[in-house]
Design a protein around this motif. Structure first.
Motif, mmCIF file in Angstrom:
data_model
loop_
_atom_site.group_PDB
_atom_site.id
_atom_site.type_symbol
_atom_site.label_atom_id
_atom_site.label_comp_id
_atom_site.label_asym_id
_atom_site.label_seq_id
_atom_site.Cartn_x
_atom_site.Cartn_y
_atom_site.Cartn_z
ATOM 1 N N UNK A 37 46.120 40.974 39.656
ATOM 2 C CA UNK A 37 46.140 39.793 40.503
ATOM 3 C C UNK A 37 47.522 39.694 41.132
ATOM 4 N N UNK A 38 47.801 38.610 41.817
ATOM 5 C CA UNK A 38 49.066 38.509 42.539
ATOM 6 C C UNK A 38 50.274 38.663 41.625
ATOM 7 N N UNK A 39 50.147 38.180 40.396
ATOM 8 C CA UNK A 39 51.310 38.131 39.509
ATOM 9 C C UNK A 39 51.261 39.119 38.350
ATOM 10 N N UNK A 40 50.246 39.993 38.295
ATOM 11 C CA UNK A 40 50.171 40.880 37.145
ATOM 12 C C UNK A 40 49.312 42.106 37.358
ATOM 13 N N UNK A 41 49.525 43.107 36.514
ATOM 14 C CA UNK A 41 48.768 44.357 36.515
ATOM 15 C C UNK A 41 48.638 44.818 35.077
ATOM 16 N N UNK A 42 47.422 45.129 34.640
ATOM 17 C CA UNK A 42 47.236 45.528 33.255
ATOM 18 C C UNK A 42 46.156 46.577 33.079
ATOM 19 N N UNK A 43 46.272 47.337 31.983
ATOM 20 C CA UNK A 43 45.268 48.333 31.620
ATOM 21 C C UNK A 43 44.995 48.215 30.125
ATOM 22 N N UNK A 44 43.807 48.615 29.736
ATOM 23 C CA UNK A 44 43.460 48.565 28.316
ATOM 24 C C UNK A 44 42.432 49.637 27.997
ATOM 25 N N UNK A 63 40.631 39.154 35.487
ATOM 26 C CA UNK A 63 41.597 39.225 36.589
ATOM 27 C C UNK A 63 40.865 39.057 37.919
ATOM 28 N N UNK A 64 41.618 38.716 38.950
ATOM 29 C CA UNK A 64 41.010 38.591 40.283
ATOM 30 C C UNK A 64 40.358 39.904 40.713
ATOM 31 N N UNK A 65 40.967 41.004 40.313
ATOM 32 C CA UNK A 65 40.438 42.337 40.627
ATOM 33 C C UNK A 65 40.282 43.088 39.320
ATOM 34 N N UNK A 66 39.037 43.334 38.915
ATOM 35 C CA UNK A 66 38.754 43.910 37.594
ATOM 36 C C UNK A 66 37.838 45.121 37.734
ATOM 37 N N UNK A 67 38.226 46.233 37.130
ATOM 38 C CA UNK A 67 37.398 47.436 37.082
ATOM 39 C C UNK A 67 37.280 47.864 35.625
ATOM 40 N N UNK A 68 36.057 48.080 35.161
ATOM 41 C CA UNK A 68 35.862 48.479 33.770
ATOM 42 C C UNK A 68 34.912 49.662 33.690
ATOM 43 N N UNK A 69 35.227 50.571 32.807
ATOM 44 C CA UNK A 69 34.408 51.758 32.552
ATOM 45 C C UNK A 69 34.040 51.766 31.079
ATOM 46 N N UNK A 70 32.753 51.824 30.790
ATOM 47 C CA UNK A 70 32.276 51.848 29.407
ATOM 48 C C UNK A 70 31.500 53.135 29.172
ATOM 49 N N UNK A 71 31.915 53.889 28.174
ATOM 50 C CA UNK A 71 31.306 55.191 27.882
ATOM 51 C C UNK A 71 30.872 55.218 26.422
ATOM 52 N N UNK A 72 29.608 55.579 26.207
ATOM 53 C CA UNK A 72 29.087 55.708 24.854
ATOM 54 C C UNK A 72 28.874 57.186 24.554
ATOM 55 N N UNK A 73 29.382 57.646 23.432
ATOM 56 C CA UNK A 73 29.202 59.045 23.051
ATOM 57 C C UNK A 73 27.875 59.215 22.322
#
Length: 525
Positions: free
Chosen positions: A158-165, A135-145
């Motif tokens: 981005x202008x036309x969408x918003x998503x989470x995963x 996406x135009x604006x992407x934030x990711x967090x990765x955590x290992x236990x």
């Protein structure tokens, strides 16, 4: 659709009230949902006709999956707002807090239907995937236990969408894992809120507060915007903490070595050293006329990475081919900063076009700060300890001859009234201790600080003065002598070794802290 016609004298005085029609189309194969369009048609004129002159249509919203859960409601609410700050509000915290009740993976997105494609089309699927990956604006967090499970969380807009995963892989989450993940919720959201603020901030302290026996590592990555892009890479584990952030103003790059935990001092000692470094960072920013927002990011990141160290250990592992472990005594730590070793730098984006008449005069700011410690020898009875702190500032900038007057340099000589500063400052502090057969035989700190200030004064484009002012101070402090004086005054009847081992020693840590101002170093203690 509702059609309202206005005729005669009522043509331009009719209040149009449109009824809203909503429908949902569902694809059984993709489990996507499309909220149908809302439209209003209006006729304006003297004739009575059933054909509207124009129609106002709101685009349909396409959902990745059934949109009846709380996270989807949050997405729908945020999607109606503009800007990253509003779009990402509360999403990071909500995704981590979800682990208190649910350990499964999760994916959801909402976007505008921008074509005539159906909800199950390959185009929509590709657009949804891009929201989670590019996406135009992407934030990711990765955590290992510590048990090996991997949790990946992404937010995309981005202008036309918003998503989470949320993706949980390579293992299952224990109750302790779930509590630790939820415990990072506030810190993750503060980091997001800082990154999306204007100007951006680096609020990362909440991501260093985790138990490394439960969570082995935390990584945060962000790319915001397609022009004037702001990026962030953050990492934290038991041995290393690092952050690198790059944006239109410049770059902040900090790394902290947490592996030498035996170097760490008391909480009050660490706070004292941290405040000393922050004071020098402020001084460098003022001396070099640095960008305030970039300096604030640097200070916030430096503070976050050098706080919340957790429990200290008593041994130091050398990095030689044959690992040797040394114990550091309270005497050793009493003559050190108490902070972990680090490297830190800030580099401001140069401004080349400040003065069109002299393009070689650029506005720049670059500052490096570091601490490095080594222990050598054959064992605890015969060892040498060294801790070196260094800083270097190089900067240049233009300043108006009249205080408070905004400088506006043009090709007109009447505008060419200014001072051009060039700064080159260095400072260093090296603490050395030597033990022979278990006895402290030498301990001292060598310190130096230098300022070099070059100022050129121009009046109506003519060089009126050119001055260079150097300042330099060096000094050596005998730390062993200060310990021996304290021993003679406080406990002369016991041996010096017993005094070091059993008595409360004078706090010598302030003496070893680096001082970047020559005048302050000259007058110190």
């Amino acid at each position: 659709m509702t059609v309202i016609s206005a005729t005669g004298n009522q043509a331009l005085n009719t209040l149009v009230t449109a009824t809203k029609t909503t429908a949902t189309l569902t694809s059984a194969t993709s489990q996507q949902q499309v909220s149908a369009t809302q439209s209003t048609a209006v006729n304006i004129g003297q004739t009575d006709t059933t054909s509207p002159v124009y129609a106002i249509t709101k685009p349909a919203l396409v959902w990745e999956r059934s949109s009846g859960d709380l996270m989807s409601s949050k997405l729908a609410s945020n999607f109606s707002n503009a800007g990253n700050a509003a779009r990402f509000t509360g999403l990071g915290a909500a995704l981590l807090e979800r682990f208190t009740t649910d350990t499964s993976s999760y994916s959801q997105s909402v976007m505008k239907q921008t074509s005539a494609q159906s909800a199950s089309s390959a185009g929509n699927v590709a657009a949804q995937n891009q929201l989670h990956t590019k996406a135009d604006n992407q934030i990711s967090l990765s955590i290992k236990t510590a048990s090996g499970a991997l949790v990946d969380i992404t937010l995309g807009s981005d202008d036309d969408g918003l998503g989470v995963q949320v993706n949980v892989s390579k293992g299952t989450l224990s109750d302790a894992d779930r509590r630790a993940l939820a415990g990072l919720a506030e810190g993750f959201q503060k980091a997001i809120d800082g990154l999306t603020a204007q100007p951006p901030k680096l609020d990362l302290s909440g991501l260093t507060k985790f138990d490394t026996s439960v969570l082995s590592s935390v990584d945060l990555h962000a790319t915001l915007g397609t022009t004037n892009t702001q990026t962030l890479d953050f990492h934290a584990d038991a041995n290393t903490r690092s952050v690198k952030s790059t944006g239109i103003a410049g770059t902040v790059d900090i790394s902290v070595d947490m592996s030498k935990r035996a170097l760490l001092g008391t909480e009050s000692q660490q706070k004292q050293a941290l405040n000393s470094y922050l004071k020098q960072i402020n001084s460098a920013g003022n001396r070099g006329n640095a960008d305030d927002s970039l300096m604030a990011m640097f200070k916030d990141a430096f503070t976050a990475l050098n706080s919340n160290y957790g429990d200290t250990e008593t041994t130091y592992k050398s990095r030689g081919p044959e690992p040797v472990y040394f114990s550091l005594t309270k005497t050793d730590k009493n003559m050190m900063t108490g902070l972990a070793d680090f490297t830190a730098s800030i580099s401001q984006t140069p401004v080349d076009s400040t003065n069109p008449m002299r393009p070689d005069e650029t506005d720049t700011f670059s500052y490096q700060l570091s601490q490095a410690s080594t222990i050598t020898g054959t064992g605890t009875q015969d060892r040498n300890i060294s801790q070196k702190q260094q800083s270097h500032l190089v900067a240049s900038y233009h300043q108006s001859l009249t205080q408070g007057l905004q400088l506006n340099l043009t090709s007109d000589r009447n505008s060419q009234n200014y001072l051009y500063y060039q700064i080159d400052d260095k400072s260093e502090s090296t603490t050395s201790m030597q033990y022979h057969k278990g006895a402290l035989v030498s301990a001292s700190v060598d310190q130096s600080a230098s300022h070099l200030t070059h100022i050129q004064k121009y009046v109506k484009g003519a060089l009126e003065s050119d001055t260079t002012t150097p300042e330099s101070v060096s000094k050596t402090t005998n730390l062993l002598g200060k310990l021996q004086s304290a021993w003679e005054n406080d406990a002369p009847r016991m041996s010096f070794q017993d005094y070091l081992n059993h008595q409360t020693l004078p706090d010598l840590s302030p003496l070893v802290l680096m001082e970047s101002d020559p005048t302050q170093l000259k007058n110190r203690f």
